[in-house]
Enzyme design. Structure first.
Site, mmCIF file in Angstrom:
data_model
loop_
_atom_site.group_PDB
_atom_site.id
_atom_site.type_symbol
_atom_site.label_atom_id
_atom_site.label_comp_id
_atom_site.label_asym_id
_atom_site.label_seq_id
_atom_site.Cartn_x
_atom_site.Cartn_y
_atom_site.Cartn_z
ATOM 1 N N LYS A 1 31.930 82.640 -80.672
ATOM 2 C CA LYS A 1 33.316 82.266 -80.325
ATOM 3 C C LYS A 1 34.016 81.664 -81.538
ATOM 4 C CE LYS A 1 33.959 78.202 -78.193
ATOM 5 N NZ LYS A 1 34.876 77.277 -78.892
ATOM 6 N N ASN A 2 33.313 80.779 -82.246
ATOM 7 C CA ASN A 2 33.972 80.027 -83.322
ATOM 8 C C ASN A 2 34.095 80.813 -84.618
ATOM 9 O OD1 ASN A 2 34.277 78.037 -81.487
ATOM 10 N ND2 ASN A 2 32.677 76.707 -82.297
ATOM 11 N N ARG B 1 43.281 74.692 -78.230
ATOM 12 C CA ARG B 1 43.703 73.816 -79.320
ATOM 13 C C ARG B 1 43.406 74.429 -80.674
ATOM 14 N NH1 ARG B 1 41.118 71.474 -82.482
ATOM 15 N NH2 ARG B 1 42.843 70.078 -82.927
ATOM 16 N N CYS C 1 41.784 66.990 -76.616
ATOM 17 C CA CYS C 1 41.105 67.768 -75.578
ATOM 18 C C CYS C 1 40.019 66.864 -74.995
ATOM 19 C CB CYS C 1 40.528 69.048 -76.168
ATOM 20 S SG CYS C 1 39.174 68.698 -77.269
ATOM 21 N N ARG D 1 41.440 64.974 -81.697
ATOM 22 C CA ARG D 1 41.554 66.216 -82.476
ATOM 23 C C ARG D 1 42.840 66.245 -83.328
ATOM 24 N NH1 ARG D 1 38.133 69.953 -79.723
ATOM 25 N NH2 ARG D 1 38.000 71.154 -81.634
ATOM 26 N N PRO D 2 43.047 65.236 -84.182
ATOM 27 C CA PRO D 2 44.259 65.261 -85.025
ATOM 28 C C PRO D 2 44.246 66.462 -85.964
ATOM 29 C CG PRO D 2 42.757 63.561 -85.767
ATOM 30 C CD PRO D 2 42.183 64.111 -84.490
ATOM 31 N N ILE D 3 45.407 66.761 -86.556
ATOM 32 C CA ILE D 3 45.481 67.892 -87.508
ATOM 33 C C ILE D 3 46.043 67.422 -88.848
ATOM 34 C CG2 ILE D 3 45.670 69.697 -85.733
ATOM 35 C CD1 ILE D 3 48.728 69.641 -86.216
ATOM 36 N N ASP D 4 45.863 66.145 -89.133
ATOM 37 C CA ASP D 4 46.408 65.583 -90.387
ATOM 38 C C ASP D 4 45.842 66.271 -91.629
ATOM 39 O OD1 ASP D 4 44.066 64.271 -89.312
ATOM 40 O OD2 ASP D 4 44.123 62.989 -91.069
ATOM 41 N N ASP E 1 28.001 70.485 -81.544
ATOM 42 C CA ASP E 1 28.105 71.329 -80.345
ATOM 43 C C ASP E 1 26.779 71.455 -79.604
ATOM 44 O OD1 ASP E 1 30.486 73.663 -81.856
ATOM 45 O OD2 ASP E 1 30.691 71.626 -81.091
ATOM 46 N N ILE F 1 30.756 63.180 -85.160
ATOM 47 C CA ILE F 1 31.887 64.081 -85.398
ATOM 48 C C ILE F 1 33.061 63.819 -84.463
ATOM 49 C CG2 ILE F 1 32.593 66.507 -85.632
ATOM 50 C CD1 ILE F 1 30.375 65.702 -87.618
ATOM 51 N N ARG G 1 34.392 79.027 -71.017
ATOM 52 C CA ARG G 1 35.166 79.092 -72.266
ATOM 53 C C ARG G 1 34.282 79.587 -73.411
ATOM 54 N NH1 ARG G 1 36.830 73.929 -74.274
ATOM 55 N NH2 ARG G 1 37.211 75.278 -76.063
HETATM 56 C C1 EPZ Z 1 35.430 73.441 -84.944
HETATM 57 O O1 EPZ Z 1 36.428 72.563 -84.439
HETATM 58 C C2 EPZ Z 1 34.802 74.090 -83.716
HETATM 59 N N1 EPZ Z 1 35.804 74.849 -82.976
HETATM 60 C C3 EPZ Z 1 34.201 73.015 -82.807
HETATM 61 O O2 EPZ Z 1 33.559 73.685 -81.719
HETATM 62 C C4 EPZ Z 1 33.153 72.257 -83.607
HETATM 63 O O3 EPZ Z 1 32.622 71.225 -82.799
HETATM 64 C C5 EPZ Z 1 33.797 71.653 -84.860
HETATM 65 O O4 EPZ Z 1 34.405 72.715 -85.640
HETATM 66 C C6 EPZ Z 1 32.780 70.939 -85.736
HETATM 67 O O5 EPZ Z 1 31.780 71.835 -86.110
HETATM 68 C C7 EPZ Z 1 36.172 76.081 -83.444
HETATM 69 O O6 EPZ Z 1 35.699 76.546 -84.462
HETATM 70 C C8 EPZ Z 1 37.169 76.833 -82.622
HETATM 71 P P1 EPZ Z 1 36.860 69.919 -87.447
HETATM 72 P P2 EPZ Z 1 37.508 71.880 -85.460
HETATM 73 O O7 EPZ Z 1 38.237 70.192 -87.913
HETATM 74 O O8 EPZ Z 1 37.921 72.876 -86.464
HETATM 75 C C9 EPZ Z 1 38.480 65.467 -87.262
HETATM 76 C C10 EPZ Z 1 33.001 74.063 -79.455
HETATM 77 O O9 EPZ Z 1 32.404 73.376 -78.608
HETATM 78 N N2 EPZ Z 1 39.692 66.044 -87.847
HETATM 79 O O10 EPZ Z 1 35.700 70.130 -88.362
HETATM 80 O O11 EPZ Z 1 38.529 71.207 -84.644
HETATM 81 C C11 EPZ Z 1 38.302 65.913 -85.811
HETATM 82 O O12 EPZ Z 1 39.042 65.079 -84.940
HETATM 83 C C12 EPZ Z 1 34.027 73.419 -80.374
HETATM 84 O O13 EPZ Z 1 32.815 75.300 -79.641
HETATM 85 C C13 EPZ Z 1 40.691 65.180 -88.285
HETATM 86 O O14 EPZ Z 1 40.569 63.964 -88.183
HETATM 87 O O15 EPZ Z 1 36.550 70.784 -86.134
HETATM 88 C C14 EPZ Z 1 36.827 65.754 -85.609
HETATM 89 O O16 EPZ Z 1 36.542 64.397 -85.338
HETATM 90 C C15 EPZ Z 1 34.224 71.941 -80.081
HETATM 91 N N3 EPZ Z 1 41.821 65.707 -88.816
HETATM 92 C C16 EPZ Z 1 36.245 66.156 -86.966
HETATM 93 O O17 EPZ Z 1 37.317 65.993 -87.912
HETATM 94 C C17 EPZ Z 1 41.996 67.065 -88.944
HETATM 95 O O18 EPZ Z 1 43.063 67.497 -89.455
HETATM 96 C C18 EPZ Z 1 35.731 67.586 -87.022
HETATM 97 O O19 EPZ Z 1 36.836 68.435 -86.821
HETATM 98 C C19 EPZ Z 1 40.970 67.932 -88.487
HETATM 99 C C20 EPZ Z 1 39.819 67.400 -87.954
#
Ligand code: EPZ
Length: 416
Positions: free
Chosen positions: A22-23, A92, A116, A121-124, A305, A327, A397
């Site tokens: 999926k990812n 998201r 979620c 899940r910020p996007i900063d 995960d 995480i 999902r």
């Molecule tokens: C991806 O999410 C995966 N989703 C997640 O899988 C997975 O848990 C995660 O990577 C970590 O491996 C997809 O690929 C669709 P991150 P993503 O950006 O990209 C923080 C599942 O169960 N962060 O590496 O959102 C964030 O809040 C899902 O299949 C910021 O602070 O992961 C988190 O605490 C769940 N600011 C950490 O970093 C940002 O701009 C990891 O997030 C982005 C992230």
């Protein structure tokens, strides 16, 4: 709403054809927006998240046809650069469509994906990188307005190796003339899959899988036919199922190296493991010993995960296990459901302390999120008596036909 009904205690035997990841597939579908030619992605499972991503691509004006395990995508006639709130809130990870929409259309209006079940899940990190690439970004009334008419290739240093932010930057710069580099990039295998896919389209991306990625933007990308990698998290979930139930299973279509952090722990405590190529043989030992310490980390560390599934295993392993979720800040919602089944778990902040019991007892439980729901399935497979799991849509999902896969292995499980 569907429920899963499980009568625990059966051992598992047989072979699992591991579904497509999926990812990996979600960013591959986003990457298809970067070309006006046809793209075929193979090994696509039937998942709610894949269908939600399809809805977003259709709203952008792409044509998409998903039949059996193939997604045929054509983004020849994109008509919109907007991702509305109603769609973004369902998925998201739609945020990493921002990159390809900016790369292709040079502007975007994207609803804030919002938090979620597992955290804010910020996007900063995404927005900071795009601003450093000279994308003009205004955040207003729940939407992000982007003007990428002057987007420029840049040397980027991520404050944290965010998977989504790494993917967004690769997608934004794949057709941006010049060299963009990412330092402290995420190293997940799904990013290697994205690099490989883009390079089959004529892209020039190097370094995925390492903390340093270079993207040499090309004039245009052409169509491609590509088979997505196997889902390492689904494979790991079923490996843990075998450890919990006893028996012997073979996982086909997932590279052992992609879940080495799990396999190395299972082989020391509960399983005999052999792997040849993309086949992983898991034979459960008669005794399950607790895994003393587990810390979730970015790849290649122990994946967040698989935190919920491995906690399910620790609830019936001999000894005490200390798990730390580094995480996401709110990823223990499965614990209160496991307590209903007789588990002995204490959560303090980011750490869960699990003291194994002989066996859990079946109960009525509620799936709170994707991986937590999978953990409840695993617990039900071992529990004495009947477990009824509601809110199964969370599980759907990310796990294709989970009850069919487990039933084929010998589990007593049905969807009602
Ligand atoms: C991806 O999410 C995966 N989703 C997640 O899988 C997975 O848990 C995660 O990577 C970590 O491996 C997809 O690929 C669709 P991150 P993503 O950006 O990209 C923080 C599942 O169960 N962060 O590496 O959102 C964030 O809040 C899902 O299949 C910021 O602070 O992961 C988190 O605490 C769940 N600011 C950490 O970093 C940002 O701009 C990891 O997030 C982005 C992230």
């Amino acid at each position: 709403m569907a429920k899963l009904v499980i009568n625990g205690g059966n051992r598992l035997y047989g072979c699992v054809e591991v579904q497509g990841a999926k990812n990996a597939i979600l960013p591959l579908m986003a990457a298809a927006m970067l070309t006006d030619e046809k793209v075929v992605i193979k090994n696509v499972p039937n998942l709610i998240d894949v269908h939600n991503m399809s809805k977003i691509l259709l709203a952008l004006g792409a044509d998409i046809d998903i039949s059996s395990d193939r997604a045929l995508i054509s983004a020849a006639n994109l008509k919109s650069s907007e991702i509305a709130h109603i769609l973004a809130k369902e998925l998201r990870s739609s945020i990493f469509l921002l990159g390809p929409v900016l790369g292709r259309l040079k502007q975007a209006k994207v609803a804030y994906p919002g938090g979620c079940d597992i955290g804010l899940r910020p996007i900063d990190i995404h927005l900071k990188a795009l601003r450093e690439m000279n994308v003009k970004i205004v955040e207003r009334s729940g939407y992000i307005y982007c003007d990428a008419s002057k987007m420029t290739p840049t040397e980027l240093m991520l404050d944290y190796p965010s998977v989504g932010a790494t993917e967004n930057i690769i997608l934004a710069s794949a057709t941006l003339k010049g060299k963009t580099t990412i330092m402290n990039a995420a190293r997940e295998p799904e990013i290697v899959d994205l690099q490989n896919f883009l390079n089959t389209m004529g892209g020039n991306v190097k370094g995925a899988g390492t903390p340093f990625i270079e993207i040499e933007g090309v004039e245009r990308l052409h169509g491609s036919e590509y088979r997505a990698m196997g889902d390492r998290i689904v494979a790991g979930t079923y490996a843990i199922a075998a450890a919990m139930c006893g028996g012997e299973i073979v996982l086909k279509g997932c590279k052992a190296e992609h879940i080495q952090s799990l396999l190395s722990k299972l082989s020391k405590t509960s399983c005999n493991i052999k792997h040849i190529g993309d086949n992983i043989e898991i034979a459960a030992k008669t005794k399950r010993e607790a895994i003393e310490y587990i810390e979730t980390q970015p790849y290649p560390g122990f994946p967040t995960d698989l935190q919920a599934p491995i906690i399910a295993l620790q609830t019936i392993s001999h000894g005490v296990s200390v798990i730390t979720e580094n995480i996401f800040e709110n990823r223990y919602k499965h614990v209160c459901e496991l307590l209903k089944m007789g588990a002995n778990i204490r959560v303090k902040g980011r750490t869960a302390i699990v003291r194994g019991v002989e066996r859990l007892s079946g109960a009525e439980v509620i799936s709170q999120d994707l991986r937590g729901g999978a953990a409840l399935v695993l617990a039900g497979l071992n529990a004495i008596g009947t477990t009824i799991i509601s809110n199964v849509h969370h599980i759907d999902r990310g796990y294709e036909d989970i009850e069919k896969v487990l039933k084929r292995l010998g589990a007593d499980i049905r969807r009602v």
